[in-house]
Design a protein around this motif. Sequence first.
Motif, PDB file in Angstrom:
ATOM      1  N   HIS A  32      -1.080  -7.082   4.381  1.00  4.45           N
ATOM      2  CA  HIS A  32      -0.479  -8.652   4.726  1.00  4.45           C
ATOM      3  C   HIS A  32      -1.077  -9.187   3.595  1.00  4.45           C
ATOM      4  O   HIS A  32      -0.966 -10.373   3.106  1.00  4.45           O
ATOM      5  CB  HIS A  32      -1.073  -8.687   6.024  1.00  4.45           C
ATOM      6  CG  HIS A  32      -0.444  -8.360   7.015  1.00  4.45           C
ATOM      7  ND1 HIS A  32      -1.120  -6.267   7.561  1.00  4.45           N
ATOM      8  CD2 HIS A  32       0.050  -8.147   8.482  1.00  4.45           C
ATOM      9  CE1 HIS A  32      -0.147  -5.803   7.924  1.00  4.45           C
ATOM     10  NE2 HIS A  32       0.527  -7.007   8.509  1.00  4.45           N
ATOM     11  N   ALA A  33      -2.896  -8.835   3.661  1.00  2.00           N
ATOM     12  CA  ALA A  33      -3.728  -9.557   2.151  1.00  2.00           C
ATOM     13  C   ALA A  33      -2.767  -9.746   1.330  1.00  2.00           C
ATOM     14  O   ALA A  33      -2.143 -11.273   0.565  1.00  2.00           O
ATOM     15  CB  ALA A  33      -4.848  -9.184   2.761  1.00  2.00           C
ATOM     16  N   CYS A  52       3.416  -4.121   9.526  1.00  2.00           N
ATOM     17  CA  CYS A  52       2.790  -3.008   8.337  1.00  2.00           C
ATOM     18  C   CYS A  52       2.116  -2.355   8.999  1.00  2.00           C
ATOM     19  O   CYS A  52       0.618  -2.810   9.630  1.00  2.00           O
ATOM     20  CB  CYS A  52       2.754  -3.703   7.256  1.00  2.00           C
ATOM     21  SG  CYS A  52       1.288  -3.002   6.330  1.00  2.00           S
ATOM     22  N   ARG A  53       1.319  -1.314   8.908  1.00  2.00           N
ATOM     23  CA  ARG A  53       0.167  -0.531   8.940  1.00  2.00           C
ATOM     24  C   ARG A  53      -0.747  -0.274   8.418  1.00  2.00           C
ATOM     25  O   ARG A  53      -2.070  -0.452   8.769  1.00  2.00           O
ATOM     26  CB  ARG A  53       0.608   0.592   9.691  1.00  2.00           C
ATOM     27  CG  ARG A  53       0.060   1.789  10.678  1.00  2.00           C
ATOM     28  CD  ARG A  53      -0.174   0.796  12.517  1.00  2.00           C
ATOM     29  NE  ARG A  53      -1.795   1.644  12.536  1.00  2.00           N
ATOM     30  CZ  ARG A  53      -2.561   0.755  13.843  1.00  2.00           C
ATOM     31  NH1 ARG A  53      -2.215  -0.635  13.786  1.00  2.00           N
ATOM     32  NH2 ARG A  53      -3.000   1.891  14.780  1.00  2.00           N
ATOM     33  N   CYS A  54      -0.598  -0.341   7.021  1.00  2.81           N
ATOM     34  CA  CYS A  54      -1.801  -0.219   6.337  1.00  2.81           C
ATOM     35  C   CYS A  54      -2.835  -1.185   5.809  1.00  2.81           C
ATOM     36  O   CYS A  54      -3.452  -1.942   4.859  1.00  2.81           O
ATOM     37  CB  CYS A  54      -0.698   0.320   4.582  1.00  2.81           C
ATOM     38  SG  CYS A  54      -0.341   1.941   4.312  1.00  2.81           S
ATOM     39  N   GLY A  55      -1.991  -2.722   6.638  1.00  7.33           N
ATOM     40  CA  GLY A  55      -3.011  -3.817   6.028  1.00  7.33           C
ATOM     41  C   GLY A  55      -2.177  -4.335   4.454  1.00  7.33           C
ATOM     42  O   GLY A  55      -3.459  -4.992   4.068  1.00  7.33           O
ATOM     43  N   GLN A  97       1.105  -1.396   0.163  1.00  4.00           N
ATOM     44  CA  GLN A  97      -0.118   0.077  -0.094  1.00  4.00           C
ATOM     45  C   GLN A  97       0.781   0.980   0.060  1.00  4.00           C
ATOM     46  O   GLN A  97       1.417   1.900  -0.885  1.00  4.00           O
ATOM     47  CB  GLN A  97      -1.000   0.161   1.153  1.00  4.00           C
ATOM     48  CG  GLN A  97      -1.814  -1.442   0.854  1.00  4.00           C
ATOM     49  CD  GLN A  97      -3.134  -0.557   1.261  1.00  4.00           C
ATOM     50  OE1 GLN A  97      -3.679  -0.052   2.299  1.00  4.00           O
ATOM     51  NE2 GLN A  97      -3.948  -2.421   1.538  1.00  4.00           N
ATOM     52  N   TYR A 121      -3.710   7.093   8.167  1.00  2.00           N
ATOM     53  CA  TYR A 121      -5.037   7.143   8.485  1.00  2.00           C
ATOM     54  C   TYR A 121      -5.687   8.076   8.942  1.00  2.00           C
ATOM     55  O   TYR A 121      -6.817   7.858   9.420  1.00  2.00           O
ATOM     56  CB  TYR A 121      -4.739   5.891   8.817  1.00  2.00           C
ATOM     57  CG  TYR A 121      -3.483   4.774   8.779  1.00  2.00           C
ATOM     58  CD1 TYR A 121      -3.389   4.018   7.331  1.00  2.00           C
ATOM     59  CD2 TYR A 121      -2.340   4.916   9.751  1.00  2.00           C
ATOM     60  CE1 TYR A 121      -2.445   3.449   7.187  1.00  2.00           C
ATOM     61  CE2 TYR A 121      -1.429   4.163   8.686  1.00  2.00           C
ATOM     62  CZ  TYR A 121      -1.594   3.480   8.008  1.00  2.00           C
ATOM     63  OH  TYR A 121      -0.310   2.584   7.541  1.00  2.00           O
ATOM     64  N   HIS A 126      -3.341   4.003  -3.367  1.00  5.21           N
ATOM     65  CA  HIS A 126      -3.750   3.439  -5.043  1.00  5.21           C
ATOM     66  C   HIS A 126      -4.133   4.708  -5.361  1.00  5.21           C
ATOM     67  O   HIS A 126      -4.780   4.432  -6.722  1.00  5.21           O
ATOM     68  CB  HIS A 126      -3.463   2.156  -5.216  1.00  5.21           C
ATOM     69  CG  HIS A 126      -2.839   1.150  -4.364  1.00  5.21           C
ATOM     70  ND1 HIS A 126      -1.745   0.762  -4.294  1.00  5.21           N
ATOM     71  CD2 HIS A 126      -3.685  -0.089  -3.789  1.00  5.21           C
ATOM     72  CE1 HIS A 126      -1.094  -0.016  -3.354  1.00  5.21           C
ATOM     73  NE2 HIS A 126      -2.164  -0.796  -3.439  1.00  5.21           N
ATOM     74  N   GLY A 170      -1.098   5.347   0.634  1.00  2.00           N
ATOM     75  CA  GLY A 170      -1.584   4.159   0.513  1.00  2.00           C
ATOM     76  C   GLY A 170      -2.630   3.610  -0.190  1.00  2.00           C
ATOM     77  O   GLY A 170      -2.359   2.192   0.148  1.00  2.00           O
TER      78      GLY A 170
END
Lengths: 154, 741
Positions: free
Chosen positions: A141-142, A136-139, A100, B393, B63, B61
Motif C-alpha cells: 500500500h505504501a 494486499c497482504r504484503c503491505g 511486492q 510470510y 525483491h 515478495g
Amino acid sequence: MSKIECNLNINGKNKTVNIHEDKPLIFVIRDELGLTGTKLGCGLGQCGSCAVLIDGEKKNSCNVLAKDYQNCKITTIEGLKTDKGLNKVQQAFKQYNAAQCGYCTSGIIISLSSVFLKKNDPTKKEILSCLEGQLCRCGSHASVMKAIDKLKAS
Amino acid sequence: MPLWISCIGYESYRQIKSELIFKMNSFYSGPSIKLYGKLRNWFNFDKNNVLQVYSGKIDIGQHISSTLALISSKITGINYDQVEIIKLDTDISPNEGKTASSLSVPDSGSAIKAASLSLRKAFIKYSIKTLNVNFEDIVFDNGIIKDIKSNRSISYWDFAKTNEFNDLSIPEKFDEKEIREFNYKNDQKIEIKTINDIVTGNYEYVHDMVFPKMLHARIIRPPNYFSKFVEFTNNINHKLDELGINLLIKNSFLAILSTDEYLVVKYLDIIKQNIVWEEVKKLSEDTVYNSLKNNNKESLLVKSGGEAFYENIPSLKEFKDKNYTTLTSEYKKGYLMHGPIGPSAACAIFTDKKFTIYSHSQALYDLKLSCSEYFKIDPNNITLKFRPGSGCYGHNGADDVAFEAAVLSEKFPDIHILLKWTREDEHCWEPYGSASLNKLTGVINDEGKIVYWSNEAFSDTYMTRPSNTELHNFISYNFIINNFTKHKSTPKTKAHMGIHRNLDPLYDFGENRLVKNLVHDLPLRTSALRTLGAFSNVIALECFLNELAKTKNINPFEIRINHLRDERAINVIKNLKDHMIIDIQIDGSYRGIGFSRYKNSAAYCAVGVELKVYDDLEIKLINAWISVDAGEVAYEDGIKAQVEGGFIQAASWSLYEEVKFDTKEIISKDWDTYKIIEFDNIPNIKTSVIDQKGFPYLGVGEVVAGPTGAAISNAIADALGQTVKTMPFTKEIITKELLEN
Ligand code: FES
Ligand code: FES
C-alpha cells in the motif's frame, strides 16, 4: 448443463468461445484466452485481484458469468497498454516499484485505471472508493500511495 | 560459550565483539561460502553479455533477486540490467536452507558479495597477465577490460572459459583494503527485476502454468483436522465420468481433477454437499486463553543470550521496600493467519520414475527430502523448481500443496497436475501463527531504574515445517494414512527459537526471570508466521515498559535509552525521536513508540505511530515513522519496501486480525470473516535507514512487526488512559476491556 457460443470483446479483439453457460468470466479470461494477468484470489468477490474493466468500470470477474458480458468492452491488465506503451498508472507503478509479490497488483492497477483514465486529478475520496475491496497482504500500500501521488502530480 | 565470555558476561562480550568487528571492518563471506566455495557455484557466463547468478533464496515478495543482482552488479561492474538471478532449481542451485528468518541478504547477499569480490579480483589479475599490461593501462567498462594502448580486450565471458575461473575458490574473509573501493552509494534507484512483468500481467506465477493435457485439481476438504471420510450420499460417479472429471480417494484424502478448471471448482462444491465425514474428535473444548493457562505445558528457563534450558523456574521475587513499585500485567493475542491473497498452488509431474515439482515453498530442499521419504524414491529423482506464488510470510500452505500435487501426480503419471488451494483451504488449513499469552511482573525504583523483570510466554509451537522425519507435518499425510492423533511438539531450546524469540530483553533490567511455556493440546494447527514469538513478546515488553515508566512519569524515549547499553540501539531510538519531533502532532491524535532488535542479533528498528481513536472506538492511523539499522545497506529502497510492508501487515494484525473457530470448525473462512487492513487506514509512513558501512548485512523482513504492534498499542493507551491488553484492538475488545476496568 449445456455449452453455448459466447462472443466477447476482450482487449479490443472479438473472441468466440464455446463454454458452459455458467462459467464465470475469470475462467474464460484465464483458461480459454490465456490472459493470466487477471488473478484468482478468493472467487467470492472479496479481494479484487480478479478485477477487469467492463466498459471502463472496474468489475470483479470471479463472481459474474461470461455470457452476461457479451456486448461489453472488457479490458484486462494485458490490454491496458496502448500503442504508446504502458498506461499512466502502469508507468507510475513501474517508477515506484509499487509491488511486492505482485499478486494483488493487476487488480489494483485496473481499479486505479478506472479512475485515472477518466480524470486527471481525482479526489482522495474517489481514489479510496475505487480501492475499496482491493486487498494486499504484503503491505505494498505504501508504495502504491507513492505511485498515486505521482499520478496526481503529473 | 567460551570461558572468557562467561567471565566477562554476555552483554560485555556482545559489546566488545561489535567494537572489534567495527575496528577490523572485515567482511565475512558467511555460511553459504563454506558449503559452496567455488566461483562456478555462483556464476554462469553461458549467455552472451549476461551474468547469471545462482542463489538458494527465492523471491517471495521481498525483491531478493533485485537486491542480489544489485550487490553483484556494483562489485563486478556489470550493468544491473545484465545480471540475472536464476530461479532456484534443486538440480543446479546452492542449498542455502530456507528463505526465512530474515536471512536472505545476510546469507545469500554475503555469499554473492564475496563471490563477486573474488571474481572481480581474479578477472583483473588474469586480464593484466594475459594482455601483458600494467594496471594503469587498462579501462574497465561493463565487464570488459581494455588495454588503452593496443585496444585489445578481455571480458568476464572470456575469463569464465578458463581453468583459473573454474578452479577459483572464494575466501571466507576479506579485509578492509579489499572492500574499501566498493563503498558505493547506497541510494541507487533501480527498477526491480519483476516489476515490468507484474504491471503488464506477464509475471508467471505457479498458478498460471500451462502444459498440454494438464489436469487442474482441488482437494476435497473435511470440516476439520479430525474428520474421517465415510461415504458419498449420492452416487455422483456417473455424472463425473460423463464430464471427464477424475476423483481420487486415498483413505480420507480426496481430490477432484479435470482439464477444465471451472468444472473442478463447480463439482468440488457439489461433492462437498454430498459427502459424509465422521468427526473423530472435536476441534476445541474451551477458549484458547483458558487453554493457554490450564493445559499441560513444558516450562523452560530462558537465560541471557536467549537460549532456553530445562531448569527449575525460580519463584517470583517480592520487593517490599517502599522505594520500589511492582506491577503485573497480562497480554493476549489470538491466532493469526498468513493469508496470502493468492491461495497456495503447485504443479507436479511424475514421469520416467522422476518427479518434477514447481513450487513457491520457502523450503524446496527440505521438500525434496520429504518427498523422497514419502515416495521411497532416491532424492536424485526429484527436482524442485521455484515458481513465484503470492506473498509468503512464513510456513503457509505452500509445502502442503506441493506435497499434495506430488501425491496426485504419482497417481496420474506423465501429466502435469496443477493443484490450487481454494480461499477456504488457505483460510482454514494453513498453519497459523499461534495464539499467545504473556504474564509480566516488573519492579521499578524511585530513580526510574527497572531492577526486576519477569516475562512468562505461553504459546503453541511455531516450528512444524515438514521434513523427512516429520511427514505428519504435511496436513494431508494424516488423511492419507487415516491417522488423526495430534503430534506433541517438543520445546526448541536454541537462542530465540519460536516461542522465546525476543523474550530476552535487549534492555538492562537488573535481574530477569524469563520463562518459555510450550502449551500442549491447543486447538489449531500452528507454525512459523513472520517473527514467530517475537511479535507478542516485543509488544508485551514494550507496552509493559511504558506501564512501568508511567508510574514514575518517565518519558517513553527516556526509559528506553536509560536501559540500553548498545550504541546502535540508542542511535535508532534517537533517530526516531528526531524524526517524530519535526512533525507537528495533529490535534486530537495520540502517539506511541516501540523498539526491538530482532532476535537481539539482527536489525534494529524503532517505530512511532500517530493515531486517532474516535468516539465509536474506531482507530485511524495517521502517521508512522520507522527508523531502521540493518547494517550495511545493500539496497535502500528494498529495505524501505520491506519495513513499510511489514509495518502495514503488523498494523493489520494489531487492529483487525484473529482466527475465529468453534468446537467443530474454523469460522474465519474468507475475507468477510477475517478482516485485514485496507487502503482507507494506511498512514503516511516516513522511513529512515541508517547505513552502517562495513558492518554485516542484517535482514529486515521481520524486525518491524513487534515495534509496530507496540507503538500502536502504546498510542491507544495514551488515547484511552489505559493499555488494552488483548489483541486485536477492535471496538468489541476495547469496549470489553474498558468495561472491565
Ligand atoms: S478473486 Fe475475485 S474478488 Fe477475489
Ligand atoms: S503485493 Fe503481495 S499481495 Fe499485494
